[in-house]
Write an enzyme that holds these catalytic residues in place. Structure first.
Site, PDB file in Angstrom:
ATOM      1  N   ASP A 162     -23.786  65.057  60.121  1.00  0.00           N
ATOM      2  CA  ASP A 162     -24.901  64.092  60.048  1.00  0.00           C
ATOM      3  C   ASP A 162     -25.208  63.464  61.406  1.00  0.00           C
ATOM      4  O   ASP A 162     -25.238  62.240  61.560  1.00  0.00           O
ATOM      5  CB  ASP A 162     -24.583  62.969  59.053  1.00  0.00           C
ATOM      6  CG  ASP A 162     -24.169  63.473  57.687  1.00  0.00           C
ATOM      7  OD1 ASP A 162     -24.719  64.494  57.241  1.00  0.00           O
ATOM      8  OD2 ASP A 162     -23.288  62.845  57.052  1.00  0.00           O
TER       9      ASP A 162
ATOM     10  N   GLU B 271     -32.824  64.212  51.078  1.00  0.00           N
ATOM     11  CA  GLU B 271     -32.048  63.238  51.857  1.00  0.00           C
ATOM     12  C   GLU B 271     -32.397  63.388  53.337  1.00  0.00           C
ATOM     13  O   GLU B 271     -33.325  64.101  53.691  1.00  0.00           O
ATOM     14  CB  GLU B 271     -30.542  63.479  51.651  1.00  0.00           C
ATOM     15  CG  GLU B 271     -30.079  64.866  52.042  1.00  0.00           C
ATOM     16  CD  GLU B 271     -28.609  65.113  51.744  1.00  0.00           C
ATOM     17  OE1 GLU B 271     -27.958  64.236  51.169  1.00  0.00           O
ATOM     18  OE2 GLU B 271     -28.105  66.204  52.088  1.00  0.00           O
TER      19      GLU B 271
ATOM     20  N   ASN C 210     -25.737  71.340  52.768  1.00  0.00           N
ATOM     21  CA  ASN C 210     -26.914  70.523  53.041  1.00  0.00           C
ATOM     22  C   ASN C 210     -27.319  70.652  54.510  1.00  0.00           C
ATOM     23  O   ASN C 210     -26.578  71.179  55.340  1.00  0.00           O
ATOM     24  CB  ASN C 210     -26.674  69.065  52.655  1.00  0.00           C
ATOM     25  CG  ASN C 210     -25.766  68.333  53.634  1.00  0.00           C
ATOM     26  OD1 ASN C 210     -24.896  68.920  54.256  1.00  0.00           O
ATOM     27  ND2 ASN C 210     -25.963  67.038  53.773  1.00  0.00           N
TER      28      ASN C 210
ATOM     29  N   GLU D 247     -12.622  61.980  82.347  1.00  0.00           N
ATOM     30  CA  GLU D 247     -11.806  61.714  81.168  1.00  0.00           C
ATOM     31  C   GLU D 247     -11.343  63.046  80.595  1.00  0.00           C
ATOM     32  O   GLU D 247     -12.124  63.984  80.441  1.00  0.00           O
ATOM     33  CB  GLU D 247     -12.609  60.930  80.139  1.00  0.00           C
ATOM     34  CG  GLU D 247     -12.998  59.533  80.594  1.00  0.00           C
ATOM     35  CD  GLU D 247     -13.775  58.782  79.530  1.00  0.00           C
ATOM     36  OE1 GLU D 247     -13.431  58.916  78.340  1.00  0.00           O
ATOM     37  OE2 GLU D 247     -14.736  58.075  79.896  1.00  0.00           O
TER      38      GLU D 247
END
Length: 476
Positions: free
Chosen positions: A30, A219, A284, A355
């Site tokens: 998502d 959605e 999805n 990093e």
């Protein structure tokens, strides 16, 4: 240390030179994007493998997800893992919430200060918001409760109260888009999508939510503004009956346009087929569209990493491809999802402190938060490696390499190699045994000139975790 012969760990999921999925050491579903200070930050639902009592991976239930993952990049191929945000539950910023799904992020200058607002779904029953002073926090809950509930005006009939998206318009006004679900018998016009104005503080709502009448809505709200036109995007539902001509097929990203952020909206078509069409594993569809350095992109998820791991059970990974708007008719070209991904925007600078959890490709490693707030590379076995794409050592080349390492249980080395895990050796960093606190180690480098992929190959005692890597840097 004598020369160590090791079997190289194989990469799984993201294979050089491919760019998708964006990372392979963890999942992320998502996706939602924030572009800030020359970087794009992606915020994702923090999918983590769930296991049955016999130790087998089971289907993702989503019920335990109360964290949000964050990665960022300046070049769209090498990604820095910023760890996770503890959003919901007793250890989270929003203690009233139990889950944190499908985040959205917005930036706004308030009283002369940069403020960042992270919206999330508390399962499908409400939407919360956290506030921070940087894209990576720290985060606080500014209102101590949900921002949007079914008691909010205009929201009563929303089936799934989740999947927020936020637009801060050119005039400073902000809008939140959300909702989903299919009431029985209303597959073609569920009318469960909503748009609502946010208050100037970004932590309140104004007026009544308006219905977005999106055909075959399921959605995944998305919102963008391009050349004065508003684009509302969403995932279509999986109704298996007859669809009228011109309707979106099942599980695709569809779009609508308007000249007003509150609508009304005109349905235009679909732009991205279901992941199953491209990758052979469905589920999805969830996306975000964003602009970065004069181009437009779509981030979306698919179960490619979990498929490569042999567990395509609902665990999703973020991918990236380019988006093309058509100025002539305000349309969007159909997008082809693939493993190739997008072109690297710029070469990588190895002469600034890096990093350790900055990764183009990797094999075998994991990441975890350190006490200083950074993210370390961990779970390192002999033969594991990580790599950076298109590292620019300059025509003058590199002469030295240093790294910050902790928890070295036994003597180990980091081999620095060009263009492959077994490529040209340019330096070997010795890591002494029994050093628990983080310490800096140095080695000389020869033969590193121009632009190359850089591989950090880890070697040490077989069958034991070697050390934790916190950061590294080349010198000239």
């Amino acid at each position: 240390m004598e020369e160590l012969q090791v079997k190289l760990t194989s990469a799984v999921g993201k294979i050089s030179p491919q760019g998708n999925p964006l990372v392979s050491h963890k999942f992320g579903a998502d996706p939602y994007a924030l572009v800030y200070d020359g970087r794009v930050y992606l915020y994702t639902t923090n999918d983590v493998l769930e296991y049955s009592e016999d130790g087998a991976v089971k289907d993702n239930t989503y019920g335990n997800i109360n964290k949000i993952g964050v990665i960022s990049s300046a070049d769209l191929v090498n990604w820095t893992d910023h760890g996770i945000i503890n959003v919901a539950g007793p250890d989270g910023a929003a203690k009233w919430a139990t889950q944190s799904w499908a985040p959205a992020i917005a930036h706004k200058v308030i009283n002369g200060q940069d403020k960042f607002f992270l919206y999330f779904a508390n399962n499908a029953s409400g939407i919360g918001v956290l506030e921070g002073d940087s894209p990576t926090g720290p985060w606080k809950d500014p209102i101590g409760k949900a921002l949007i509930l079914r008691s909010t005006p205009g929201v009563e009939k929303v089936t799934w109260l989740f999947d927020p998206a936020v637009l801060v318009d050119d005039d400073g006004k902000a809008y939140i888009y959300f909702g989903g679900g299919v009431p029985e018998g209303k597959d073609e016009r569920p009318d469960t999508a909503r748009v609502m104005q946010l208050g100037e503080d970004m932590t309140s709502v104004v007026g009544e939510a308006q219905v977005i009448s999106a055909p075959f809505m399921f959605e995944d709200a998305g919102i963008n503004k391009y050349n004065g036109t508003y684009y509302y995007t969403y995932c279509s539902n999986f109704y298996n009956g007859v669809r009228p001509e011109g309707s979106p097929p099942a599980g695709e990203i569809a779009y609508m346009t308007s000249d007003n952020p509150m609508g009304p909206w005109t349905y235009r078509g679909t732009i991205l087929k279901n992941p199953g069409h491209f990758f052979g594993v469905g589920g999805n569809n969830h996306h975000v569209i964003f602009a970065f350095k004069d181009a437009w992109y779509i981030a979306y998820h698919a179960q490619t990493l979990s498929k490569a791991m042999g567990v395509p059970k609902g665990y999703r990974s973020t991918h990236l491809n380019e988006v093309k708007f058509q100025d002539a008719d305000q349309s969007i070209q159909e997008i082809t999802a693939n493993y190739e991904g997008v072109s690297q925007m710029q070469s990588f600078n190895p002469f600034e402190r890096v990093e350790a959890a900055t990764i183009g490709w990797s094999a075998g490693i994991a990441t975890e938060a350190s006490s200083d707030g950074s993210v370390a590379v961990t779970d390192i076995d002999s033969g594991d490696w990580l790599a950076l794409s298109k590292v620019d050592f300059d025509s003058n080349g590199a002469s030295g390499f240093s790294a910050s390492v902790s928890e070295s249980s036994s003597a180990a080395v980091i081999e620095l190699r060009l263009d492959a895990a077994d490529g040209q050796l340019i330096g070997t960093l010795q890591i002494p045994a029994a050093k628990m606190e983080a310490a800096e180690y140095h080695t000389e480098v020869t033969g590193a000139n121009g632009i190359h992929d850089l591989y950090l190959l880890f070697k040490g005692k077989p069958g034991s975790k070697l050390f934790k890597l916190h950061s590294w840097q080349f010198s000239q």
